[in-house]
Design an enzyme around this catalytic site. Structure first.
Site, PDB file in Angstrom:
ATOM      1  N   TYR A 222     -14.834 -62.597  23.604  1.00 48.04           N
ATOM      2  CA  TYR A 222     -14.282 -61.263  23.329  1.00 48.04           C
ATOM      3  C   TYR A 222     -13.753 -60.633  24.617  1.00 48.04           C
ATOM      4  O   TYR A 222     -12.644 -60.076  24.647  1.00 48.04           O
ATOM      5  CB  TYR A 222     -15.370 -60.394  22.702  1.00 48.04           C
ATOM      6  CG  TYR A 222     -14.901 -59.036  22.239  1.00 48.04           C
ATOM      7  CD1 TYR A 222     -14.157 -58.905  21.071  1.00 48.04           C
ATOM      8  CD2 TYR A 222     -15.224 -57.886  22.948  1.00 48.04           C
ATOM      9  CE1 TYR A 222     -13.734 -57.657  20.627  1.00 48.04           C
ATOM     10  CE2 TYR A 222     -14.806 -56.638  22.513  1.00 48.04           C
ATOM     11  CZ  TYR A 222     -14.068 -56.525  21.350  1.00 48.04           C
ATOM     12  OH  TYR A 222     -13.654 -55.289  20.925  1.00 48.04           O
TER      13      TYR A 222
ATOM     14  N   SER B 276     -10.584 -53.282  25.673  1.00 52.71           N
ATOM     15  CA  SER B 276     -11.990 -52.878  25.633  1.00 52.71           C
ATOM     16  C   SER B 276     -12.492 -52.752  27.058  1.00 52.71           C
ATOM     17  O   SER B 276     -11.973 -53.413  27.972  1.00 52.71           O
ATOM     18  CB  SER B 276     -12.832 -53.911  24.887  1.00 52.71           C
ATOM     19  OG  SER B 276     -14.218 -53.668  25.057  1.00 52.71           O
TER      20      SER B 276
ATOM     21  N   LYS C 142      -9.827 -59.581  25.483  1.00 53.84           N
ATOM     22  CA  LYS C 142      -9.443 -58.201  25.799  1.00 53.84           C
ATOM     23  C   LYS C 142      -8.848 -58.098  27.202  1.00 53.84           C
ATOM     24  O   LYS C 142      -7.925 -57.301  27.436  1.00 53.84           O
ATOM     25  CB  LYS C 142     -10.642 -57.270  25.635  1.00 53.84           C
ATOM     26  CG  LYS C 142     -11.157 -57.173  24.196  1.00 53.84           C
ATOM     27  CD  LYS C 142     -10.069 -56.707  23.239  1.00 53.84           C
ATOM     28  CE  LYS C 142     -10.575 -56.497  21.831  1.00 53.84           C
ATOM     29  NZ  LYS C 142      -9.528 -55.979  20.915  1.00 53.84           N
TER      30      LYS C 142
END
Length: 248
Positions: free
Chosen positions: A156, A143, A160
C-alpha cells in the site's frame, strides 16, 4: 458563482467513502460528476439521483480502473456524454496488508494494480483530452504512508508513494499546456475501511494525532475542491497532507 461551475469531474472509486464525499462536494460547487466503480448498484444509482437533484449532470459507469483498455473506453464514453473532462480524481484503492516476509505476490500485485496502475491508466486516457482543452486538474489520492511508510503495508505504501511520483512527473510534463497535477495524502480518515479496526486501535491512532481526532471524508473533499478549482491555479506538483498534523 460556484467554485466548479461548468466543470466536469471524473472520480474513480466514487461509490463510497472518500470518493463519494468528493463527488458530493464537487456537485455542490456546480460540477457535473462522472462516478466510476467496479459495480454500480442501487445505492450508487440513488447517489447519482441525489447529485442530479442539485441541478448538475451526473452519471455512473461500471468500469475497472486497473484495466488499461477499460479505462480508455470509459474516458471515450464520458467525453461523448459530457463533452469534456476538466478534473480527474484517481481515488480507486484497496488494501491487502501483511508483513513483507508473509506477503504473497498476489497481495502485492493486487494493490499495485488497483491503486497505482489505475492512476496511470486514467491519467494516460485523459491526457489527450486535457491537452486539447489546454486545461485540467489531476488529483491523485495518495496517503501519509506513501511519504512515511508503514510496517505491514509495504504494498500500500509503495503504491501511494508511486502516486505521488506520478503526480509530480505529470505536473512537469503537462504544466506548459495548462494541466496541473497534485496529490492529497490523507492520514487516519474515518471510513468503512478504518471502521473495520477495533475501537482500541482507533483510539491509539487518535492519540497520535495533534488534532486528537480522525479525519472525515469531507475533510479530504474540501482539499480536493481547492485543487480542482481555479483557487489553486498556480499550484501543481504538490502533496497536501490532510492528516490533522499526524505527519507534521
Amino acid at each position: 458563482m460556484k467554485l466548479l461551475e461548468g466543470k466536469v469531474a471524473l472520480i474513480t472509486g466514487a461509490g463510497r467513502g472518500i470518493g463519494k464525499a468528493i463527488a458530493h462536494k464537487f456537485a455542490t460547487e456546480g460540477a457535473s460528476v462522472i462516478i466510476t466503480d467496479l459495480n454500480i448498484d442501487n445505492h450508487v444509482q440513488d447517489f447519482v439521483a441525489e447529485i442530479e437533484s442539485m441541478g448538475v449532470k451526473a452519471k455512473a459507469y461500471a468500469s475497472n480502473a486497473a484495466d488499461f483498455e477499460a479505462a480508455h473506453k470509459l474516458v471515450e464514453e464520458a467525453v461523448a456524454d459530457f463533452g469534456r473532462i476538466d478534473i480527474l480524481v484517481n481515488n480507486a484503492g484497496i488494501t491487502r496488508d501483511g508483513l513483507m516476509m508473509r506477503m504473497s505476490e498476489q497481495q502485492w500485485d493486487m494493490v499495485i494494480n488497483v491503486n497505482l496502475k489505475s492512476a496511470f491508466n486514467l491519467t494516460h486516457a485523459v491526457t489527450p483530452v486535457m491537452l486539447k482543452q489546454r486545461s485540467g486538474s489531476i488529483i491523485n489520492m495518495a496517503s501519509v504512508v506513501g511519504v512515511s511508510g508503514n510496517a505491514g503495508q509495504a504494498n500500500y505504501s509503495a503504491s501511494k508513494a508511486g502516486m505521488i511520483g506520478l503526480a509530480k512527473s505529470i505536473a512537469k510534463e503537462l504544466g506548459s499546456r495548462g494541466v496541473r497535477a497534485n496529490a492529497i495524502a490523507p492520514g487516519f480518515i474515518i471510513t468503512d475501511m478504518t471502521n473495520e479496526l477495533s475501537e482500541e486501535v482507533r483510539k491509539q491512532w487518535a492519540a497520535q494525532i495533534p488534532l486528537r481526532r480522525g479525519g472525515t471524508p469531507e475533510d479530504v473533499a474540501n482539499v480536493a475542491t481547492f485543487l480542482a478549482s481555479d483557487l489553486s491555479s498556480y499550484v501543481t506538483g504538490q502533496v497536501i497532507h490532510v492528516c490533522g498534523g499526524m505527519n507534521c
